[in-house]
Motif scaffolding. Structure first.
Motif, PDB file in Angstrom:
ATOM      1  N   VAL A 291       0.857  -1.180   0.000  1.00 39.87           N
ATOM      2  CA  VAL A 291       0.000   0.000   0.000  1.00 39.87           C
ATOM      3  C   VAL A 291       0.897   1.235   0.000  1.00 39.87           C
ATOM      4  N   LEU A 292       0.588   2.168  -0.884  1.00 40.62           N
ATOM      5  CA  LEU A 292       1.379   3.391  -1.014  1.00 40.62           C
ATOM      6  C   LEU A 292       0.456   4.603  -1.119  1.00 40.62           C
ATOM      7  N   ASN A 293       0.952   5.749  -0.768  1.00 44.72           N
ATOM      8  CA  ASN A 293       0.259   7.020  -0.993  1.00 44.72           C
ATOM      9  C   ASN A 293      -1.150   7.057  -0.401  1.00 44.72           C
ATOM     10  N   VAL A 294      -1.299   6.633   0.833  1.00 49.08           N
ATOM     11  CA  VAL A 294      -2.607   6.671   1.497  1.00 49.08           C
ATOM     12  C   VAL A 294      -2.983   8.133   1.731  1.00 49.08           C
ATOM     13  N   GLU A 295      -4.206   8.473   1.361  1.00 52.43           N
ATOM     14  CA  GLU A 295      -4.703   9.833   1.571  1.00 52.43           C
ATOM     15  C   GLU A 295      -6.140   9.787   2.059  1.00 52.43           C
ATOM     16  N   PHE A 296      -6.407  10.493   3.132  1.00 56.75           N
ATOM     17  CA  PHE A 296      -7.759  10.657   3.630  1.00 56.75           C
ATOM     18  C   PHE A 296      -8.274  12.003   3.149  1.00 56.75           C
ATOM     19  N   GLU A 297      -9.532  12.053   2.756  1.00 58.53           N
ATOM     20  CA  GLU A 297     -10.178  13.307   2.389  1.00 58.53           C
ATOM     21  C   GLU A 297     -10.927  13.794   3.617  1.00 58.53           C
ATOM     22  N   GLY A 298     -10.429  14.867   4.214  1.00 57.95           N
ATOM     23  CA  GLY A 298     -11.006  15.373   5.453  1.00 57.95           C
ATOM     24  C   GLY A 298     -10.460  14.602   6.643  1.00 57.95           C
ATOM     25  N   GLY A 299     -11.105  14.779   7.761  1.00 58.04           N
ATOM     26  CA  GLY A 299     -10.653  14.109   8.971  1.00 58.04           C
ATOM     27  C   GLY A 299      -9.684  14.966   9.763  1.00 58.04           C
TER      28      GLY A 299
ATOM     29  N   LEU B 159       2.169   5.556   8.619  1.00 59.44           N
ATOM     30  CA  LEU B 159       2.447   4.229   9.170  1.00 59.44           C
ATOM     31  C   LEU B 159       2.014   3.108   8.227  1.00 59.44           C
ATOM     32  N   ALA B 160       1.000   3.366   7.396  1.00 57.17           N
ATOM     33  CA  ALA B 160       0.508   2.349   6.459  1.00 57.17           C
ATOM     34  C   ALA B 160       1.399   2.227   5.230  1.00 57.17           C
ATOM     35  N   ASN B 161       2.091   3.275   4.882  1.00 61.79           N
ATOM     36  CA  ASN B 161       2.872   3.308   3.654  1.00 61.79           C
ATOM     37  C   ASN B 161       3.924   2.194   3.608  1.00 61.79           C
ATOM     38  N   GLY B 162       3.875   1.421   2.532  1.00 58.49           N
ATOM     39  CA  GLY B 162       4.872   0.369   2.327  1.00 58.49           C
ATOM     40  C   GLY B 162       4.535  -0.969   2.955  1.00 58.49           C
ATOM     41  N   ARG B 163       3.381  -1.073   3.591  1.00 53.76           N
ATOM     42  CA  ARG B 163       2.961  -2.336   4.215  1.00 53.76           C
ATOM     43  C   ARG B 163       1.929  -3.035   3.332  1.00 53.76           C
TER      44      ARG B 163
ATOM     45  N   GLU C  77      -2.599  -7.289   4.000  1.00 53.68           N
ATOM     46  CA  GLU C  77      -2.735  -8.392   4.958  1.00 53.68           C
ATOM     47  C   GLU C  77      -2.120  -8.054   6.316  1.00 53.68           C
ATOM     48  N   GLU C  78      -1.112  -7.218   6.329  1.00 48.98           N
ATOM     49  CA  GLU C  78      -0.508  -6.773   7.587  1.00 48.98           C
ATOM     50  C   GLU C  78      -1.346  -5.664   8.235  1.00 48.98           C
ATOM     51  N   LEU C  79      -1.875  -4.769   7.411  1.00 43.66           N
ATOM     52  CA  LEU C  79      -2.581  -3.609   7.931  1.00 43.66           C
ATOM     53  C   LEU C  79      -3.980  -3.923   8.464  1.00 43.66           C
TER      54      LEU C  79
ATOM     55  N   CYS D 146     -11.299   6.429  11.379  1.00 43.24           N
ATOM     56  CA  CYS D 146     -10.574   6.524  10.101  1.00 43.24           C
ATOM     57  C   CYS D 146      -9.668   5.302   9.885  1.00 43.24           C
ATOM     58  N   PRO D 147      -8.928   4.824  10.896  1.00 43.10           N
ATOM     59  CA  PRO D 147      -8.143   3.610  10.683  1.00 43.10           C
ATOM     60  C   PRO D 147      -9.025   2.411  10.324  1.00 43.10           C
ATOM     61  N   ASN D 148     -10.191   2.280  10.958  1.00 41.29           N
ATOM     62  CA  ASN D 148     -11.099   1.187  10.633  1.00 41.29           C
ATOM     63  C   ASN D 148     -11.590   1.308   9.191  1.00 41.29           C
ATOM     64  N   GLU D 149     -11.883   2.530   8.745  1.00 42.25           N
ATOM     65  CA  GLU D 149     -12.324   2.724   7.362  1.00 42.25           C
ATOM     66  C   GLU D 149     -11.220   2.338   6.380  1.00 42.25           C
ATOM     67  N   LEU D 150      -9.954   2.598   6.722  1.00 43.69           N
ATOM     68  CA  LEU D 150      -8.856   2.150   5.866  1.00 43.69           C
ATOM     69  C   LEU D 150      -8.836   0.631   5.801  1.00 43.69           C
ATOM     70  N   ALA D 151      -9.029  -0.034   6.923  1.00 46.04           N
ATOM     71  CA  ALA D 151      -9.075  -1.497   6.934  1.00 46.04           C
ATOM     72  C   ALA D 151     -10.212  -2.005   6.056  1.00 46.04           C
ATOM     73  N   LEU D 152     -11.380  -1.372   6.140  1.00 48.60           N
ATOM     74  CA  LEU D 152     -12.513  -1.771   5.302  1.00 48.60           C
ATOM     75  C   LEU D 152     -12.210  -1.537   3.825  1.00 48.60           C
ATOM     76  N   ALA D 153     -11.539  -0.427   3.523  1.00 46.79           N
ATOM     77  CA  ALA D 153     -11.155  -0.142   2.141  1.00 46.79           C
ATOM     78  C   ALA D 153     -10.192  -1.207   1.616  1.00 46.79           C
ATOM     79  N   LEU D 154      -9.251  -1.611   2.438  1.00 51.92           N
ATOM     80  CA  LEU D 154      -8.290  -2.640   2.037  1.00 51.92           C
ATOM     81  C   LEU D 154      -8.986  -3.974   1.797  1.00 51.92           C
ATOM     82  N   GLU D 155      -9.939  -4.314   2.653  1.00 48.70           N
ATOM     83  CA  GLU D 155     -10.701  -5.552   2.450  1.00 48.70           C
ATOM     84  C   GLU D 155     -11.494  -5.487   1.144  1.00 48.70           C
TER      85      GLU D 155
END
Length: 87
Positions: free
Chosen positions: A26-34, A45-49, A52-54, A69-78
């Motif tokens: 995963v690279l270049n993670v960007e949240f809109e707002g927050g 912290l997510a960059n380069g992982r 499956e690890e995140l 927001c971290p949970n939403e990233l996990a849902l996005a990855l799934e």
């Protein structure tokens, strides 16, 4: 490189989260707002992982009610991994 964007549906401050995916990472993670400090920190912290690890690190973290927001990233990855499996 693949780009993926997830629109947050939970009760979180950010409207969406996007990332690039290349070579299993995963690279270049960007949240809109927050909250800028939190979302920038999570993104760094997510960059380069791998997803499956995140996912187990981020899924289930609560901030507002049952979501964050971290949970939403996990849902996005799934969601991304599910789409990749169907492709």
């Amino acid at each position: 490189m693949k780009h993926f964007k997830h629109y947050n549906e939970g009760l979180v401050c950010s409207r969406s989260v996007s990332f690039d995916y290349e070579d299993g990472k995963v690279l270049n993670v960007e949240f809109e707002g927050g909250c800028p400090g939190n979302t920038t920190g999570v993104a760094a912290l997510a960059n380069g992982r791998s997803p499956e690890e995140l996912i187990p690190l981020l899924k289930g973290i609560k901030c507002r009610g049952e979501d964050s927001c971290p949970n939403e990233l996990a849902l996005a990855l799934e969601e991304f991994l599910e789409e990749e499996a169907l492709a």
